[in-house]
Motif scaffolding. Structure first.
Motif, PDB file in Angstrom:
ATOM      1  N   SER A 163      41.251  44.767  39.371  1.00 32.48           N
ATOM      2  CA  SER A 163      42.390  45.148  40.210  1.00 32.48           C
ATOM      3  C   SER A 163      41.935  46.009  41.381  1.00 32.48           C
ATOM      4  CB  SER A 163      43.416  45.920  39.371  1.00 32.48           C
ATOM      5  OG  SER A 163      42.980  47.230  39.061  1.00 32.48           O
ATOM      6  N   TYR A 164      40.939  46.835  41.140  1.00 30.15           N
ATOM      7  CA  TYR A 164      40.374  47.698  42.191  1.00 30.15           C
ATOM      8  C   TYR A 164      39.656  46.860  43.245  1.00 30.15           C
ATOM      9  CZ  TYR A 164      37.581  51.510  44.218  1.00 30.15           C
ATOM     10  OH  TYR A 164      36.986  52.407  45.068  1.00 30.15           O
ATOM     11  N   ARG A 165      38.874  45.896  42.773  1.00 32.10           N
ATOM     12  CA  ARG A 165      38.113  45.038  43.690  1.00 32.10           C
ATOM     13  C   ARG A 165      39.018  44.071  44.451  1.00 32.10           C
ATOM     14  NH1 ARG A 165      32.610  43.526  42.442  1.00 32.10           N
ATOM     15  NH2 ARG A 165      31.383  45.430  42.278  1.00 32.10           N
ATOM     16  N   LEU A 166      40.029  43.535  43.756  1.00 26.58           N
ATOM     17  CA  LEU A 166      40.873  42.490  44.331  1.00 26.58           C
ATOM     18  C   LEU A 166      42.182  43.025  44.898  1.00 26.58           C
ATOM     19  CD1 LEU A 166      40.433  39.802  41.521  1.00 26.58           C
ATOM     20  CD2 LEU A 166      39.083  40.064  43.614  1.00 26.58           C
ATOM     21  N   ASN A 167      42.406  44.346  44.777  1.00 29.62           N
ATOM     22  CA  ASN A 167      43.637  44.977  45.265  1.00 29.62           C
ATOM     23  C   ASN A 167      44.874  44.322  44.633  1.00 29.62           C
ATOM     24  OD1 ASN A 167      45.117  46.826  46.795  1.00 29.62           O
ATOM     25  ND2 ASN A 167      45.351  45.402  48.500  1.00 29.62           N
ATOM     26  N   ASN A 168      44.817  44.198  43.299  1.00 26.35           N
ATOM     27  CA  ASN A 168      45.865  43.501  42.548  1.00 26.35           C
ATOM     28  C   ASN A 168      46.582  44.503  41.643  1.00 26.35           C
ATOM     29  OD1 ASN A 168      47.263  41.988  40.512  1.00 26.35           O
ATOM     30  ND2 ASN A 168      46.082  40.189  41.135  1.00 26.35           N
ATOM     31  N   ASN A 169      47.824  44.807  41.954  1.00 27.44           N
ATOM     32  CA  ASN A 169      48.578  45.807  41.189  1.00 27.44           C
ATOM     33  C   ASN A 169      48.952  45.325  39.787  1.00 27.44           C
ATOM     34  OD1 ASN A 169      48.450  47.438  43.449  1.00 27.44           O
ATOM     35  ND2 ASN A 169      50.480  46.857  44.187  1.00 27.44           N
ATOM     36  N   TYR A 170      49.174  44.036  39.624  1.00 28.00           N
ATOM     37  CA  TYR A 170      49.572  43.503  38.322  1.00 28.00           C
ATOM     38  C   TYR A 170      48.445  43.655  37.290  1.00 28.00           C
ATOM     39  CZ  TYR A 170      53.555  41.519  40.791  1.00 28.00           C
ATOM     40  OH  TYR A 170      54.700  41.369  41.536  1.00 28.00           O
ATOM     41  N   LEU A 171      47.210  43.475  37.733  1.00 26.61           N
ATOM     42  CA  LEU A 171      46.081  43.662  36.822  1.00 26.61           C
ATOM     43  C   LEU A 171      45.968  45.122  36.396  1.00 26.61           C
ATOM     44  CD1 LEU A 171      43.308  41.410  38.440  1.00 26.61           C
ATOM     45  CD2 LEU A 171      44.732  40.929  36.439  1.00 26.61           C
ATOM     46  N   ALA A 172      46.328  46.032  37.304  1.00 33.39           N
ATOM     47  CA  ALA A 172      46.313  47.459  36.965  1.00 33.39           C
ATOM     48  C   ALA A 172      47.350  47.777  35.886  1.00 33.39           C
ATOM     49  CB  ALA A 172      46.570  48.295  38.215  1.00 33.39           C
ATOM     50  N   LEU A 173      48.524  47.163  36.002  1.00 38.74           N
ATOM     51  CA  LEU A 173      49.562  47.346  34.984  1.00 38.74           C
ATOM     52  C   LEU A 173      49.101  46.820  33.631  1.00 38.74           C
ATOM     53  CD1 LEU A 173      52.710  46.268  37.039  1.00 38.74           C
ATOM     54  CD2 LEU A 173      52.149  48.593  36.288  1.00 38.74           C
ATOM     55  N   PHE A 174      48.438  45.661  33.657  1.00 40.05           N
ATOM     56  CA  PHE A 174      47.939  45.070  32.415  1.00 40.05           C
ATOM     57  C   PHE A 174      46.859  45.949  31.786  1.00 40.05           C
ATOM     58  CE2 PHE A 174      45.325  41.661  30.260  1.00 40.05           C
ATOM     59  CZ  PHE A 174      46.195  41.530  29.191  1.00 40.05           C
ATOM     60  N   ASN A 211      43.734  55.163  45.937  1.00 39.79           N
ATOM     61  CA  ASN A 211      43.708  53.828  45.344  1.00 39.79           C
ATOM     62  C   ASN A 211      44.941  53.576  44.483  1.00 39.79           C
ATOM     63  OD1 ASN A 211      42.838  51.932  42.918  1.00 39.79           O
ATOM     64  ND2 ASN A 211      41.659  51.390  44.728  1.00 39.79           N
ATOM     65  N   LYS A 212      45.746  52.620  44.907  1.00 40.18           N
ATOM     66  CA  LYS A 212      47.006  52.344  44.221  1.00 40.18           C
ATOM     67  C   LYS A 212      46.789  51.843  42.802  1.00 40.18           C
ATOM     68  CE  LYS A 212      48.654  49.473  47.164  1.00 40.18           C
ATOM     69  NZ  LYS A 212      49.582  48.489  47.780  1.00 40.18           N
ATOM     70  N   GLN A 213      45.760  51.025  42.619  1.00 41.91           N
ATOM     71  CA  GLN A 213      45.559  50.412  41.309  1.00 41.91           C
ATOM     72  C   GLN A 213      45.244  51.468  40.235  1.00 41.91           C
ATOM     73  OE1 GLN A 213      44.009  49.001  44.182  1.00 41.91           O
ATOM     74  NE2 GLN A 213      45.884  47.771  44.258  1.00 41.91           N
TER      75      GLN A 213
END
Length: 497
Positions: A163-174, A211-213
């Motif tokens: 999520s950090y590398r891809l800027n993906n918030n959903y992966l951070a939630l998971f 970093n949002k994630q």
């Protein structure tokens, strides 16, 4: 082994070759774990299996006697209960999930290493090292919580990293959800939580990077604990139920925590400081870096970390490995007192293995097959030696003979302590009515019926007495009314005449 090394000659492999090697590594991992199957070792697994059975029977923790902290590991109980539901209440079913998580850990190691390095060779080497790591092999077929918790933490970190590398918030939630689930098995994530939080603060202060994630992950993780507090408020009338249970566990098993396990208890500030220094810098460092069961993987990784630091490479993995090492040796296990972890139990090191093997693989990937071949052969040979040492550590030969005795004499009534009883109940597949009965302080051995058995384990009784449990005098078993009919290691079996 030589064939694999030849296939690893180039840093970038053909996709089908890489997949073939990975399949072979995973297959080898599964086979060696089956060959060295352990099953019930009459330790913490007896408690875990008992809780899972009680959950399946609809009365979770009903009549449970044991460590209070195990009551917080509900996901572990749920997984074991689910396995019992699918495969029956038996020894093999009790270790289905540890086995699957262990095999899954080999694949996760490959995926994590490849996502970080983009190197097939490094990824396959890391997978190979974790596949044959003696601690992972042995605990793949023992129902302890550490392997499963570490796997879910590593899986959560993998998705957080993505999520950090891809800027993906959903992966951070998971990832946050996985981290919380891991705590419901065993709270091995806490040290990693500290590292993630410090990393976030560092990046913000130095680069003004918000970093949002990472922030999403940390906030949701805290939010899930708030939700847990609300649940326990309704279920138990205590929003701090988790901390209440932790406090009870410190009292129940006080002898397991610093500094109570020292023979000479520190009586002054200087004694306490000396004991603290010994625990962190002498004992914990020895347990972590110089333990033969780990094939010195953490020590080698420490050396590799220093080399990479001098080359200004792989700082994020080094931070993960060294930061986790320091916290495991020195961070507190309590929020009300400074109680560092005692790393004497070898299975506590599970969270450290993934960054350790990644660092070693990143270091070795530059070498040609002439160097890699003997390294892999030596590692594999050392693994087999240490796996057999582990089996001796758990006294597997005597335990297997003891379990055979129980199955052969399955109609005999048995009196024993509650901990041993839980293990016997599993060997009996929890068939009702349970033939094993708990010895309590009021039991009169002379009133046992002829042919009934008493199973006595001095080590277990001594520990249970430390926990506050009371027992009758066992010396009566040496009189003429009882006969010692067998012994298996520390288990002694008496029969009433």
């Amino acid at each position: 082994m030589i064939r694999i090394s030849k296939l690893l000659r180039s840093q970038t492999l053909y996709p089908h070759r890489s997949k073939l090697i990975l399949i072979l590594i995973i297959l080898a991992a599964a086979i060696i774990r089956i060959i060295y199957f352990s099953g019930l070792v009459f330790s913490d697994d007896s408690y875990y299996d008992q809780l899972a059975c009680s959950l399946l029977n609809g009365g979770y923790s009903e009549n449970y006697i044991g460590y209070p902290i195990f009551l917080l590991r509900k996901v572990h109980s749920l997984l074991t209960a689910f396995s019992f539901l699918l495969f029956g209440k038996n020894e093999i079913a009790s270790v289905i999930f540890p086995f699957l998580f262990s095999i899954g850990g080999v694949y996760l190691t490959y995926k994590f290493t490849y996502f970080y390095s983009k190197s097939e060779r490094a990824s396959l080497l890391a997978a190979f090292f974790i596949a044959l790591l003696p601690t992972d092999v042995i605990f793949a077929t023992i129902n302890f919580a550490d392997l499963q918790a570490a796997f879910i933490v590593n899986l959560g970190l993998y998705f957080l990293f993505k999520s950090y590398r891809l800027n993906n918030n959903y992966l951070a939630l998971f990832s946050a959800t996985l981290f919380y689930l891991s705590v419901m098995i065993k709270p091995v994530f806490i040290n990693l939580f500290v590292l993630i939080f410090v990393f976030y603060i560092y990046r913000y202060l130095k680069y003004r990077e918000n970093n949002k994630q990472i922030l999403i992950c940390l906030i949701l993780f805290f939010g899930l604990f708030v939700f847990e507090g609300l649940f326990y408020t309704l279920a138990a009338g205590d929003p701090l139920y988790r901390f209440t249970i932790m406090s009870e566990n410190f009292k129940y098993a006080y002898y397991d925590f610093f500094p109570n396990y020292f023979t000479d208890k520190p009586n002054s500030f200087w004694d306490y400081s000396a004991a603290l220094f010994d625990q962190i810098f002498i004992y914990n460092s020895k347990y972590l870096f110089f333990r033969r069961f780990y094939l010195f993987v953490p020590l080698i990784s420490l050396v590799v970390s220093i080399i990479f630091l001098l080359r200004n490479k792989h700082k994020i993995i080094i931070y993960w490995f060294i930061g986790l090492s320091v916290l495991m040796m020195a961070f507190t296990t309590s929020i009300t007192a400074y109680i560092p972890m005692n790393l004497r139990s070898s299975w506590y090191a599970f969270p450290l293995f993934l960054p350790a093997v990644i660092l070693i693989a990143l270091f070795l990937m530059k070498f040609n097959w002439k160097i890699l071949t003997p390294v892999l052969i030596i590692y594999a040979a050392g693994s087999l030696i240490m796996i057999n040492s582990y089996k001796a550590f758990f006294d597997s030969e005597n335990l297997n003979s003891f379990k055979k005795f129980l199955k052969k004499n399955k109609n005999e009534v048995i009196y024993t302590d509650h901990h041993t009883k839980y293990g016997i109940d599993l060997i009996d597949n929890y068939e009702l009515p349970l033939r094993s009965k708990v010895i309590n302080k009021n039991l009169d051995f002379e009133r046992l019926e002829k042919g009934e058995l008493v199973i006595y384990n001095q080590a277990v009784i001594s520990e249970l007495k430390l926990q506050g449990h009371k027992f009758p005098e066992f010396t009566v078993l040496n009189n003429s009314n009882f006969e010692k009919i067998n012994s298996f290691g520390k288990f002694i079996i008496f029969e009433k005449r």
